[in-house]
Scaffold this active site. Structure first.
Site, PDB file in Angstrom:
ATOM      1  N   ASP A 176      -9.367  -1.194   6.204  1.00 23.54           N
ATOM      2  CA  ASP A 176      -8.169  -1.759   7.049  1.00 23.54           C
ATOM      3  C   ASP A 176      -8.812  -2.397   8.386  1.00 23.54           C
ATOM      4  OD1 ASP A 176      -5.888  -2.752   7.978  1.00 23.54           O
ATOM      5  OD2 ASP A 176      -4.741  -0.743   7.633  1.00 23.54           O
TER       6      ASP A 176
ATOM      7  N   ASP B 150       2.022  -6.837   5.977  1.00 25.22           N
ATOM      8  CA  ASP B 150       2.739  -5.491   5.890  1.00 25.22           C
ATOM      9  C   ASP B 150       4.161  -5.511   5.673  1.00 25.22           C
ATOM     10  OD1 ASP B 150       0.210  -4.606   6.564  1.00 25.22           O
ATOM     11  OD2 ASP B 150       0.545  -4.125   8.716  1.00 25.22           O
TER      12      ASP B 150
END
Length: 726
Positions: free
Chosen positions: A466, A536
């Site tokens: 990430d 997301d």
């Protein structure tokens, strides 16, 4: 079997040079690219489009006439790579400042070499020992060209590169060109835009230090009104660079189109010492005569076979479970093992533990940078959990964010100088964290070493890598002021080198590129990662639009799509579990819901649909995608079809936002089948019309079409076609 959408008759490729006319011909698949050396020793673009006959010839290239005393030949001649100098006003590929203040750079042809599918051309400034090595490499199957440029300083003094591009793509005069490009933001990535190309320049860019979601480094150009998904000329391209970048689409004073791309010139300055070189990123370009859908299919095939690790046949993406929504930061051994048991019961193949397992991590305010296993949450390390996951028939994955540091961390307290910063200036936080300066050799070594150690000590099959903020204060005080702007290049080079070295030492480990969603997805990072996280936003209806935009540039094979809880945090919209699965089954299937809250019927539905996905997975991930009904522009319907490589299977997903006034769902006309082939139709989920035969020819399914029964709000269905002998 040649993949659907690729012309089997034009698969061979060649690069040849006509000494008499000084013209290079590059032919591959259904594409020809022609360039030559004109009387000014410029490398001049001559043709890019549908494949020409091998007997077709071009005359000796001549630079274009100037338009007036205000616009000389250097501006009207379509060049492949230009230095800024000599009265040039169009976008240059290279701009240099020399120590004596001179900024004039005029490049001329010196030599070339052809090696198989690669052409290398050397240019040199007219008076100084600055050399540029242009490289063209063509993919035999798709005709996609990879271009790059390497600048070499063979003078006796340092120089400063203020702008470098990988090259310029040129299209002939025209006033009806249309540009497609992708924009977005967090939770709203991959928005497809179209605009007529007008005189002047359109700049697509990121100044964020990474690829960014605001624009993506992909473009497609066609003729306005002359094509659709499967017909018409399309020129397309993508930049393989994961740092700040720019692509300039320019219509010049004589209505020619130029597309120039490379690292962003904003705040850029690369000091090149004598004997050093700077390599540009790869800039890919392709042509399709089969519309924007054909362009996508070529790009997907190229990414799978040439870009992704382990090509030309990378591993299929396993069905994944991620624990984030179930536990967030409250991870521990017992809780993760309980989730693993539930995930295994529905057929999951990979269990991934997300954030919260390391350091003193209990919120996003602390511990980034402290990469040791939390001894309270996991008193015996990760091995008991990993062993449990393996005993359930799954492999184990882990979330990491290696490039970041919280100010509240042992690492930052020990090395505050490791963060990007300007001396004496505030340090702007994003998500309560700062960015490590990966351009520093000591930071690069630290990041590699902790990842290598973790993979050596644990049987980890997968890393979710990430990256949750953009750059700020991009200073590098440890180097001389004149070298600090190298951070934009050195950071990305070190990121790539870490990934490359990790893959070499741990070839079984797979990696996902994630950046708060789709903020670092490009053909540069994809060379080192096996999958990407598009957004997301996992709302299954929003995802139809997000995934549609994504697939214009990138293959469904790498597109992770999770089934999460409903209603989602995004829109508070309630969607059935079947709808959520079908939306996610259009890509690489993952599950991120809190399984602790599921009822027995949810597990039964999920188990059934995971099993169904595995039956169609290879087609979805490796097949040819056709957008039959687009979700763009507020459409009430969305339909996609994917056809397997050998055309023996086709899978179709259909979605309805809301039905109105008893109107039936539009008839679905399939694509990409063998017309003479015989196919049996079967419902995966939802109901087919009773009026259609169960077995018919490919021609029937494409010309007559298929009716499905969808009525209500947020409804979905899927069906497959299987080739049969009759």
């Amino acid at each position: 079997m040649i993949p659907a959408g690729i012309n089997a008759q034009t698969k061979s490729s060649s690069i040849r040079f006509d000494k008499q006319t000084q013209v290079f011909h590059i032919d591959a698949a259904d594409m020809s690219y022609v360039l030559g050396i004109n009387e000014q020793k410029e490398i001049q673009a001559l043709y890019w489009g549908k494949r020409l006959n091998a007997a077709d010839t071009f005359g000796v290239p001549h630079s274009a006439p100037g338009l007036s005393g205000f616009d000389s030949s250097i501006n009207t001649t379509q060049q492949e790579f230009t230095g800024w100098g000599g009265g040039q006003y169009v976008e240059p590929d290279l701009k240099i400042t020399f120590p004596d203040g001179n900024r004039d750079l005029v490049l001329q042809y010196v030599s070339h070499i052809i090696e198989g599918d690669k052409l290398t051309i050397v240019l040199k400034d007219i008076s100084r020992d600055v050399f540029v090595q242009l490289e063209y490499q063509v993919d035999t199957t798709t005709g996609i060209l990879k271009r790059s440029a390497q600048v070499q300083n063979k003078t006796s003094a340092p120089l400063t590169i203020e702008q470098i591009a990988s090259g310029t793509w040129n299209l002939p005069r025209g006033t009806d060109y249309r540009l497609r490009y992708l924009t977005g933001r967090w939770a709203g990535e991959w928005s497809l835009h179209e605009q007529i190309i007008q005189p002047g320049k359109t700049t697509l860019e990121s100044r964020r230090g990474s690829t960014g979601a605001q624009n993506n480094p992909w473009f497609a150009i066609d003729r306005n009104g002359s094509n659709d998904q499967d017909h018409g000329d399309v020129w397309f391209g993508a930049l393989g660079w994961s740092g700040s970048w720019q692509i300039n689409v320019e219509q010049d004073e004589v209505q020619q189109i130029r597309v120039t791309g490379g690292p962003n010139s904003f705040d850029f300055g690369y000091r090149l010492a004598p004997g050093e070189h700077l390599q540009s990123p790869d800039f890919y370009g392709g042509y399709s005569h089969d519309g924007i859908g054909g362009a996508s299919r070529l790009l997907h095939r190229f990414e799978i076979s040439t870009i992704l690790p382990h090509g030309p046949d990378p591993k299929l993406r396993p069905v994944l479970y991620n624990s984030w929504e179930a536990t967030e930061f409250k991870v521990d051994e017992a809780g993760q093992e309980a989730l693993a048991e539930k995930a295994a019961s529905i057929g999951v193949e990979r269990f991934v533990m997300d954030d919260g397992w390391f350091g003193q991590r209990s919120t996003d305010h602390a511990a980034l940078g402290d990469w040791y296993v939390n001894p309270v949450k996991f008193p015996h390390g990760l091995k008991p959990l990993i062993d449990k996951v393996h005993s359930l028939g799954m492999d184990f994955g882990l979330w990491v964010e290696p490039e970041m540091v919280n100010p509240d961390s042992d690492l930052y307290r020990k090395h505050p100088d490791w963060a990007l910063n300007f001396t004496g200036r505030p340090r702007s936080e994003g998500r309560n964290q700062l960015m490590l300066n990966l351009a520093r050799p000591d930071v690069r070594e630290y990041v590699f070493q902790f990842l290598d150690k973790m993979l050596n000590e644990n049987d980890i099959a997968f890393l979710k890598w990430d990256y949750n903020r953009n750059w700020s204060e991009p200073g590098w005080p440890a180097v001389a002021p004149e070298d600090q702007k190298k951070v934009y290049i050195a950071y990305v080079q070190n990121l790539y080198s870490i990934l490359e070295e990790l893959r070499a030492k741990h070839p079984r480990v797979e990696i996902e590129s994630c950046s708060g969603g789709g903020s670092r997805i490009d053909l540069g990072i994809m060379r080192y990662t096996d999958e990407v996280w598009p957004s997301d936003n996992t709302d299954a209806f929003d995802r139809l639009l997000i995934q549609d935009g994504f697939t214009y540039a990138y293959a469904p094979a790498v597109m992770m799509a999770w089934v999460t809880d409903s209603p989602t945090w995004v829109n508070q919209r309630t969607l059935s579990l079947e709808y959520r699965f079908l939306s996610s089954m259009q890509g690489s299937l993952g599950i991120g819901a809190n399984l602790n809250n599921w009822k027995p019927e949810d597990f039964a539905t999920a188990k059934k649909m995971v099993a169904q996905y595995k039956q169609i997975r290879e087609t979805v991930q490796r097949g040819s995608l056709y957008r039959l009904i687009s979700p763009q522009n507020g459409s009430e319907q969305s339909v996609t079809e994917t056809v397997s490589k050998d055309q023996s299977q086709a899978v179709t997903f259909a979605f309805l936002h809301s039905s109105q006034m008893l109107y039936p769902f539009p008839r679905i006309y399939l694509r990409g089948l063998r017309p003479e082939g015989i196919y049996k139709i079967s419902a995966i989920d939802g109901k087919l019309s009773g009026d259609i035969p169960s077995v018919a020819s490919g021609a029937f399914w494409m010309q007559h079409g298929v009716d499905i029964e969808l009525r209500g709000d947020f409804q979905a269905a899927a069906f497959s076609l299987e080739a049969v002998d009759r």
